[in-house]
Design a protein around this motif. Structure first.
Motif, PDB file in Angstrom:
ATOM      1  N   LEU A  13       0.840  -1.200   0.000  1.00 54.54           N
ATOM      2  CA  LEU A  13       0.000   0.000   0.000  1.00 54.54           C
ATOM      3  C   LEU A  13       0.874   1.248   0.000  1.00 54.54           C
ATOM      4  O   LEU A  13       0.557   2.251  -0.630  1.00 54.54           O
ATOM      5  N   GLN A  14       1.988   1.165   0.710  1.00 48.85           N
ATOM      6  CA  GLN A  14       2.901   2.304   0.739  1.00 48.85           C
ATOM      7  C   GLN A  14       3.447   2.601  -0.663  1.00 48.85           C
ATOM      8  O   GLN A  14       3.656   3.759  -1.034  1.00 48.85           O
ATOM      9  N   VAL A  15       3.682   1.541  -1.430  1.00 45.01           N
ATOM     10  CA  VAL A  15       4.148   1.738  -2.808  1.00 45.01           C
ATOM     11  C   VAL A  15       3.101   2.505  -3.608  1.00 45.01           C
ATOM     12  O   VAL A  15       3.426   3.423  -4.366  1.00 45.01           O
ATOM     13  N   LEU A  16       1.842   2.152  -3.395  1.00 46.28           N
ATOM     14  CA  LEU A  16       0.777   2.863  -4.117  1.00 46.28           C
ATOM     15  C   LEU A  16       0.712   4.326  -3.681  1.00 46.28           C
ATOM     16  O   LEU A  16       0.492   5.225  -4.507  1.00 46.28           O
ATOM     17  N   ILE A  17       0.893   4.550  -2.382  1.00 46.98           N
ATOM     18  CA  ILE A  17       0.901   5.939  -1.890  1.00 46.98           C
ATOM     19  C   ILE A  17       2.047   6.716  -2.540  1.00 46.98           C
ATOM     20  O   ILE A  17       1.871   7.846  -3.026  1.00 46.98           O
ATOM     21  N   ALA A  18       3.221   6.086  -2.547  1.00 48.77           N
ATOM     22  CA  ALA A  18       4.401   6.742  -3.119  1.00 48.77           C
ATOM     23  C   ALA A  18       4.220   6.968  -4.621  1.00 48.77           C
ATOM     24  O   ALA A  18       4.623   7.996  -5.163  1.00 48.77           O
ATOM     25  N   ALA A  19       3.593   6.012  -5.270  1.00 56.40           N
ATOM     26  CA  ALA A  19       3.369   6.130  -6.711  1.00 56.40           C
ATOM     27  C   ALA A  19       2.429   7.292  -6.990  1.00 56.40           C
ATOM     28  O   ALA A  19       2.658   8.112  -7.892  1.00 56.40           O
ATOM     29  N   ARG A  20       1.391   7.356  -6.195  1.00 55.19           N
ATOM     30  CA  ARG A  20       0.432   8.461  -6.410  1.00 55.19           C
ATOM     31  C   ARG A  20       1.149   9.800  -6.222  1.00 55.19           C
ATOM     32  O   ARG A  20       0.936  10.743  -6.984  1.00 55.19           O
ATOM     33  N   ARG A  21       1.987   9.836  -5.169  1.00 49.50           N
ATOM     34  CA  ARG A  21       2.720  11.072  -4.904  1.00 49.50           C
ATOM     35  C   ARG A  21       3.654  11.400  -6.092  1.00 49.50           C
ATOM     36  O   ARG A  21       3.800  12.536  -6.495  1.00 49.50           O
ATOM     37  N   GLN A  22       4.286  10.362  -6.622  1.00 48.78           N
ATOM     38  CA  GLN A  22       5.206  10.554  -7.744  1.00 48.78           C
ATOM     39  C   GLN A  22       4.469  11.073  -8.963  1.00 48.78           C
ATOM     40  O   GLN A  22       4.918  12.013  -9.630  1.00 48.78           O
ATOM     41  N   TRP A  23       3.330  10.477  -9.225  1.00 48.65           N
ATOM     42  CA  TRP A  23       2.583  10.876 -10.429  1.00 48.65           C
ATOM     43  C   TRP A  23       2.047  12.300 -10.282  1.00 48.65           C
ATOM     44  O   TRP A  23       1.968  13.039 -11.243  1.00 48.65           O
ATOM     45  N   LEU A  24       1.711  12.658  -9.029  1.00 47.76           N
ATOM     46  CA  LEU A  24       1.295  14.037  -8.788  1.00 47.76           C
ATOM     47  C   LEU A  24       2.434  14.987  -9.119  1.00 47.76           C
ATOM     48  O   LEU A  24       2.241  16.020  -9.759  1.00 47.76           O
ATOM     49  N   GLU A  25       3.631  14.619  -8.644  1.00 49.34           N
ATOM     50  CA  GLU A  25       4.810  15.458  -8.919  1.00 49.34           C
ATOM     51  C   GLU A  25       5.064  15.555 -10.416  1.00 49.34           C
ATOM     52  O   GLU A  25       5.460  16.595 -10.932  1.00 49.34           O
ATOM     53  N   ASP A  26       4.840  14.417 -11.092  1.00 53.87           N
ATOM     54  CA  ASP A  26       5.113  14.375 -12.530  1.00 53.87           C
ATOM     55  C   ASP A  26       4.008  15.042 -13.352  1.00 53.87           C
ATOM     56  O   ASP A  26       4.139  15.175 -14.584  1.00 53.87           O
ATOM     57  N   GLY A  27       2.909  15.405 -12.668  1.00 52.28           N
ATOM     58  CA  GLY A  27       1.798  16.027 -13.381  1.00 52.28           C
ATOM     59  C   GLY A  27       1.008  15.044 -14.231  1.00 52.28           C
ATOM     60  O   GLY A  27       0.409  15.418 -15.238  1.00 52.28           O
ATOM     61  N   GLN A  28       1.040  13.796 -13.824  1.00 53.86           N
ATOM     62  CA  GLN A  28       0.287  12.767 -14.558  1.00 53.86           C
ATOM     63  C   GLN A  28      -0.799  12.182 -13.651  1.00 53.86           C
ATOM     64  O   GLN A  28      -0.740  12.300 -12.426  1.00 53.86           O
ATOM     65  N   ASP A  29      -1.757  11.541 -14.275  1.00 53.74           N
ATOM     66  CA  ASP A  29      -2.830  10.918 -13.495  1.00 53.74           C
ATOM     67  C   ASP A  29      -2.410   9.547 -13.004  1.00 53.74           C
ATOM     68  O   ASP A  29      -1.775   8.773 -13.738  1.00 53.74           O
ATOM     69  N   PHE A  30      -2.786   9.274 -11.787  1.00 55.91           N
ATOM     70  CA  PHE A  30      -2.560   7.935 -11.229  1.00 55.91           C
ATOM     71  C   PHE A  30      -3.840   7.538 -10.508  1.00 55.91           C
ATOM     72  O   PHE A  30      -4.211   8.144  -9.503  1.00 55.91           O
ATOM     73  N   THR A  31      -4.513   6.563 -11.036  1.00 49.44           N
ATOM     74  CA  THR A  31      -5.770   6.145 -10.414  1.00 49.44           C
ATOM     75  C   THR A  31      -5.778   4.644 -10.193  1.00 49.44           C
ATOM     76  O   THR A  31      -5.190   3.893 -10.974  1.00 49.44           O
TER      77      THR A  31
END
Lengths: 735, 100
Positions: free
Chosen positions: B46-64
């Motif tokens: 779950l932490q990986v998903l949290i980190a991924a979402r954070r990364q995609w936010l930084e990258d300006g991409q959608d992560f759903t």
């Protein structure tokens, strides 16, 4: 999908399981002995619970189901809803054994027979009482990871959901939980702990995710999460701590009174609804104090933003309870082995350096010599320290025997109690591993043949329940393990009669009691009229002795009719180093184990008789013993005629053979690093291993038993009476 | 056009490094993660998903994460996480419950 990391996690989990099973068996043993109390049940419960938790994380469903079933009945016992009857304790023991089987099977990725699970499950159901059903636990366990029904509507407004439970009036505990990486590598999951907490009262769990980095910076084996849990109710803090007890070495837990955090969230600090997570199934809990909100993400209106930290009330701060982590680490055994090898090389290098410096003929007191002495001492201490790392308590081995005894008792319809003494004694791990088979055999023998039937015991005025005692103690640099029973002792008349019938000894053999006892070690001997399914006295005892001898050990028996029998095993503490006498023989350097050497003699100072061509005997203290030239034994030379320039080593072997070995000179007594000859070359009769000397040359380590076997007779008077055809290549052991 | 990724059924601690590596390989594109098959989700995954979402936010991409299973939602619940922490939407859960 299996990865290296996954393997590490699994390995660590199963290591943890070993400790948990040990704790469980300890507790079960205490309860069986009537020494258990409520805390004992807690310990057993926690052990089973932890195994279940870890197993769940690895998807070991069979293990989860059975552990949960057992845990449920333990919980009922813990809460006083059922009583600890003898039948229940026996059932727990059997369940503990089966749980061990499941762990072993899971570790090996092997299938396990589900039969016992069903049978034991039915008995657990029956034991759980009229208002309990352990089978419900099974389905519950199976459902552990099944979707929960989430009432999102109720959680849209956290404050509304708390309407019936005003924060300001709550009592309970506020718990801060932070996991170390080891928590996950040992198979634990915080969610399972939080569920366990929920059994103590209503909880609200909140995660602080502010430290979780973006994926590119994330180490996926590390946890960057921490949790704040509020537990309502008046549950005592020690009970709350119990939940975390089994993760105390891999998590940080702080517990304080809930009143500290009782102030409801200040609405003014709550961000606009769009920025708040509708917490699912939990109340929103503030992140840990001191953790600043992530300004970067807040700047984007990120919904990761959390409720502001709560303001402490005016109540004076109270001390929090913190579980201190024990100061231990886990180390892969291969690393220790590698370290031991390197230290062995260091010791050899140090010896080489000493030899090289010795050739410089430096003056006494020279600084180089002083520094070299310091290096020697340091190398010795390092070696001792590393060997201590490899030493392990004998307790797990003894515990393993507990199961053997239970099974043997069940098969023979006897009641047997295991008593352990000195189980903290430490022995080299390799020695321990190789002791499993011989000890198992001897323990089975003790139950099957050593102990009488219940009726016979009662008739003899003994308690119906027999006892088998396993003890360990360090004596003179060795560890002595005793397997004793309070049975009928060795029936020597019967043993002698059987030996005669089998042609092992002539009818007129004059045997002392200890000689008769030693017949049990002869190949093929059995004192049972019919060899039982479980074991056969004598069948395998010769193999047991061979295994013990191969470990550098000695065995002896003491027995008293009607009182019991004691088998003693004396073993070296380690198989990695050996204290030896370095000797010169025909230009070769050899090492004789110091434990075998009784004394060294100058031939000129003793009486040596020549009996027949080339046969010499040493006359010493009214006894005669054969004299053999070590060089001739290995084919280095012809036996010397004149011995005055040589040295005699009087040796006594593990089987009490005595002889005097001729060597050319004694070099030194020192600890040598054992290098396996079988691994690096092949087995040589009369040689047990090799070592590397300071000059870089290889020296062979003499096997006293192998050398004496060719020259020395079996000991004691009756030896002459023993049928040599039957005892070929073997010997008797006296107590 | 978003990239699709299907979560494994058993997301235990051992699965976390694999999940992290898989998701890292998808950086630079919008990603839709299908969590419908998840039967178990542990903290590290779950932490990986949290980190991924954070990364995609930084990258300006959608992560759903869509759809997601009840087990995945329950895992978040147990750990005090919100569905939005991992890129899922509570509305999906409501939809799922209505159609169940």
């Amino acid at each position: 999908m299996t990865t290296g990391g996954s393997d590490d996690f699994r390995a660590s989990f199963f290591e943890e399981c070993d400790e948990l099973l040990e704790a469980m068996h300890d507790g079960l043993g205490l309860m069986q002995d009537g020494a258990g109390d409520t805390e004992t049940v807690h310990v057993i419960f926690r052990a089973v619970h932890s195994i279940k938790g870890g197993a769940g994380a690895f998807g070991l469903d069979a293990l989860v189901s059975f552990a949960h079933q057992l845990e449920t009945v333990l919980e009922r016992l813990r809460s006083g809803r059922i009583e600890a009857t003898p039948d229940l304790l026996t059932l727990f023991q059997q369940c503990g054994d089966y749980l061990s089987d499941l762990v072993t099977a899971a570790r090996a990725d092997a299938a396990v027979d589900p039969g016992p699970a069903e049978a034991l499950g039915s008995r657990l159901n029956a034991a759980s009482g009229p208002d309990g059903d352990a089978s419900e636990a099974v389905s519950q366990a199976a459902d552990d990871f099944v979707p929960l029904a989430l009432d999102l509507d109720a959680l849209e407004d956290p404050q509304e959901s708390d309407a019936d439970d005003p924060l300001s009036s709550r009592i309970g505990h506020h718990i801060t939980f932070t996991a170390e990486p080891e928590l996950f590598s040992s198979g634990n999951e915080p969610a399972l702990l939080f569920r366990a907490l929920a059994t103590l009262g209503p909880t609200r769990v909140g995660a602080d995710i502010s430290d979780v980095p973006p994926l590119s910076l994330l180490d996926p084996t590390m946890s960057h999460l921490s949790w704040e849990i509020e537990l309502d109710g008046d549950c005592p803090a020690d009970i709350v701590l119990d939940v975390f007890d089994f993760v105390s070495d891999c998590a940080s837990v702080e517990i304080g009174p809930l009143e500290h955090f009782a102030a409801p969230p200040d609405p003014s600090t709550v961000p606009a609804s769009d920025d708040i997570d509708p917490a699912i199934g939990t109340d929103v809990v503030a992140p840990a104090e001191g953790r600043p909100p992530n300004s970067e993400t807040e700047g984007r209106g990120d919904d990761l933003a959390r409720v502001a930290p709560p303001k402490p009330t005016a109540a004076p701060p109270q001390p929090t309870t913190r579980i201190a982590a024990p100061q231990t680490i886990r180390v892969d055994f291969e690393r220790v082995d590698k370290l031991i090898n390197l230290v062995g090389e260091l010791v050899i290098k140090e010896a080489m350096l000493s030899q090289a410096v010795g050739m410089l003929t430096l003056n006494t007191g020279n600084e180089v010599l002083q520094e070299l002495d310091g290096l020697k001492q340091l190398a010795g201490e390092i070696q001792e320290g590393v060997m201590a790392i490899r030493a392990q308590p004998i307790k797990p081995l003894f515990q393993r025997m507990g199961r053997t005894i239970r099974e043997a008792a069940a098969m023979t319809n006897k009641r047997v109690r295991l008593v352990m003494k000195g189980e903290a004694a430490e022995v080299d791990k390799t020695v321990l591993e190789r002791l499993v088979d011989p000890l198992t055999h001897m323990v089975r023998n003790a139950v099957d043949h050593g102990l009488e039937d219940k009726e016979a015991r009662v008739a003899a005025g003994k308690p119906a329940e027999g006892s088998v005692t396993l003890s360990a103690a360090h004596r003179s640099g060795r560890v002595v393990i005793e397997i004793s029973d309070d049975g009928g002792g060795i029936n020597r008349d019967k043993v002698r009669r059987l030996a005669e019938e089998k042609g092992l000894i002539p009818p007129d053999a004059s045997l002392s009691p200890s000689d008769i006892d030693a017949l049990l070690f002869m190949p093929g001997f059995s004192s049972k009229d019919e060899v039982s399914e479980l074991s056969g006295r004598g069948v395998g005892l010769d193999v047991v002795r061979s295994e013990i001898t191969a470990l550098g050990g000695r065995m002896s028996i003491q027995s008293e009719l009607g009182v019991g029998t004691v088998f003693s095993i004396s073993l070296p503490l380690t198989l990695a180093v050996l204290e030896g006498m370095v000797v010169n023989v025909a230009g070769q350097t050899m090492v004789v184990p110091i434990t075998a050497i009784q004394e060294t003699l100058q031939p000129a100072s003793v009486r040596i008789h020549t009996i027949g061509p080339g046969t010499k005997v040493l006359s010493i203290r009214d006894t005669l013993m054969p004299v053999a030239d070590l060089g001739a034994h290995f084919g280095f030379r012809e036996p010397p005629e004149e011995l005055d320039d040589h040295v005699l080593l009087v040796i006594e072997t593990d089987t009490d053979r005595r002889c005097a070995l001729i060597v050319d000179a004694l070099q030194d007594q020192r600890q040598v690093v054992i290098k396996s000859l079988e691994t690096n070359y092949s087995q040589i009769d009369g040689i047990s291993a090799a070592t590397i000397l300071g000059d870089g040359r290889i020296a062979l380590i003499v096997d006293p038993e192998g050398v004496a076997g060719g020259v020395a007779p079996v000991p004691a008077t009756p030896a002459a009476s023993v049928n040599p055809d039957v005892v070929e290549g073997d010997s008797l052991v006296t107590a | 056009m978003s990239e699709g990724y299907n979560l494994e059924a058993h997301l235990d601690s051992a699965a976390a490094p694999v999940l992290a590596a898989d998701l890292k390989a998808l950086r630079g594109k919008s990603v839709r993660v299908d969590g419908g098959a998840v039967r178990f989700a542990g903290t590290l995954s779950l932490q990986v998903l949290i980190a991924a979402r954070r990364q995609w936010l930084e990258d300006g991409q959608d992560f759903t994460v869509h759809p997601f299973s009840g087990a995945l939602g329950a895992a978040c619940c147990d750990l005090g996480l919100s569905l939005t922490d991992i890129g899922a939407s509570p509305d999906d859960q409501n939809d799922m419950e209505r159609t169940a």
